[in-house]
Design an enzyme around this catalytic site. Structure first.
Site, mmCIF file in Angstrom:
data_model
loop_
_atom_site.group_PDB
_atom_site.id
_atom_site.type_symbol
_atom_site.label_atom_id
_atom_site.label_comp_id
_atom_site.label_asym_id
_atom_site.label_seq_id
_atom_site.Cartn_x
_atom_site.Cartn_y
_atom_site.Cartn_z
ATOM 1 N N ASP A 79 0.907 -1.373 -0.026
ATOM 2 C CA ASP A 79 0.048 0.016 -0.159
ATOM 3 C C ASP A 79 0.861 1.311 0.153
ATOM 4 O O ASP A 79 2.092 1.177 0.366
ATOM 5 C CB ASP A 79 -1.063 0.184 1.199
ATOM 6 C CG ASP A 79 -1.765 -0.890 1.319
ATOM 7 O OD1 ASP A 79 -2.295 -1.570 0.365
ATOM 8 O OD2 ASP A 79 -2.277 -1.348 2.419
HETATM 9 N N1 URA Z 1 -1.220 -6.081 3.801
HETATM 10 C C1 URA Z 1 -1.578 -4.756 4.071
HETATM 11 O O1 URA Z 1 -2.543 -4.417 4.446
HETATM 12 N N2 URA Z 1 -1.025 -3.459 3.175
HETATM 13 C C2 URA Z 1 0.061 -3.830 2.825
HETATM 14 O O2 URA Z 1 0.767 -2.841 2.249
HETATM 15 C C3 URA Z 1 0.728 -5.070 2.552
HETATM 16 C C4 URA Z 1 0.089 -6.269 3.422
#
Ligand code: URA
Length: 265
Positions: free
Chosen positions: A134
Site C-alpha cells: 500500500d
Molecule cells: N497488507 C496490507 O494491509 N498492506 C500492505 O501494504 C501489505 C500487506
C-alpha cells in the site's frame, strides 16, 4: 465468479493460427525483449511498430507477435539473444508512493523511484513489482524481469512467508493474537494460520503466507488492532538490508535458497 482472462500471447497465437506443439511455451515479442534486457516493453512496442524488429528474416510490426524457442530476432539488423536469467531486485519502499505504473494523486510510483536508483546495466530491462505494498506501507518490495517469478512468489501455493511489523492501536495481548494464529474469516474468505507475535506495546509482528489486498490491515482490524503504520521486514528467507529508497540485485543463489526459485531450463 472469477473468469480467467486469456493471456495476450495466446490471443495473438490464436489470431495467427500458430499451432503450438503440446508443452511448447511460446512468448510474445515485447515481453521477450523486456525480459532479456534489450528494452522496456513500451519502448519495444514503438521499435516494433516502426519496423525495426525482424523475426526469421521478416519485419514484424505486431508487438504481440508470438516468439518461439529458436526464432531469430533482430533489432536494426543486429541479432538479439532472448534467453534471460531471472533477475530479482530487493528495494526498500518509502512511504507515499504507489505500487502501480501511474499515480493520479501525484505522490509518485515505485517504478519511478526504482528507475532513479537502478544499478548500471539494469536500465534496459522491463521490471515487474512482485506483489504490492500500500502507499503508506514501507519496506521490502521485490522487482523482477521475469513474470514467471512474480507468479511463483505471489501464488499462495508457494507458501512464501512475508513478515510485517505493524504499529497498532489497542492493547496487544495473546487473547487478541490467538485468532490470527488459528486463522480467521475475512470478507473474502478464511486466512491461513499466521505467526503473530507481540513485539512491544502497540507492536505486532505478523507473518503470513498469502498476499490478499490489504490483508495485514484487515486481519489486525478484525481482532481489534487497527494499523497505524506498516513495514515489511522480510520475504521468504530474505531480510530487508538496504536503506530506504535504495535497491540491490540479489545473487542467483539468494533467489534460489532464500526465495525458493528454480530457474526453468
Ligand atoms: N497488507 C496490507 O494491509 N498492506 C500492505 O501494504 C501489505 C500487506
Amino acid at each position: 465468479m472469477s473468469r480467467k482472462r486469456t493471456p495476450k500471447w495466446l490471443q495473438a497465437a490464436r489470431a495467427s493460427d500458430a499451432g503450438f506443439a503440446p508443452g511448447e511455451k511460446p512468448d510474445w515479442l515485447t515481453r521477450a525483449l523486456a525480459r532479456s534486457g534489450h528494452m522496456p516493453q513500451a519502448e519495444a512496442q514503438v521499435a516494433i511498430r516502426a519496423g525495426r524488429v525482424s523475426k526469421n528474416g521478416e519485419v514484424v510490426r505486431e508487438p504481440m507477435a508470438v516468439v518461439r524457442a529458436g526464432d531469430e530476432i533482430r533489432l536494426d539488423g543486429r541479432r538479439l539473444a532472448l534467453q534471460a536469467a531471472t533477475r530479482v531486485l530487493l528495494f526498500h519502499k518509502p512511504a507515499g508512493v504507489v505500487t502501480s505504473t501511474v499515480d493520479p494523486e501525484g505522490g509518485g510510483t515505485v517504478f519511478e523511484r526504482l528507475a532513479a536508483v537502478l544499478p548500471p546495466g539494469l536500465e534496459r530491462y522491463g521490471w515487474h513489482a512482485v506483489g504490492r505494498l500500500d502507499r503508506n506501507t514501507t519496506g521490502l518490495l521485490l522487482f523482477t524481469n521475469d513474470e514467471r517469478f512474480v507468479a511463483h512468489a505471489t501464488r499462495p501455493e508457494s507458501h512464501l512467508p512475508k513478515r510485517y511489523l505493524a504499529l497498532v492501536q489497542g492493547r496487544v495481548d495473546d487473547e487478541r493474537l490467538e485468532p490470527l494464529r488459528r486463522g480467521i474469516t475475512l470478507d473474502d474468505g478464511p486466512t491461513r494460520p499466521a505467526v503473530a507475535v507481540a513485539r512491544g506495546p502497540g507492536e505486532v509482528e505478523l507473518t503470513i503466507t498469502e498476499g490478499r489486498n490489504h490483508q495485514v490491515k484487515r486481519m489486525l482490524a478484525a481482532v481489534g488492532l487497527p494499523v497505524r503504520a506498516l513495514h515489511r521486514e522480510a520475504v521468504g528467507e530474505l531480510v530487508l538490508d538496504v536503506p530506504e529508497g535504495q535497491v540491490r540485485e540479489l545473487a542467483p543463489d539468494e533467489i534460489a535458497s532464500r526465495l525458493g526459485w528454480r530457474q526453468e531450463s
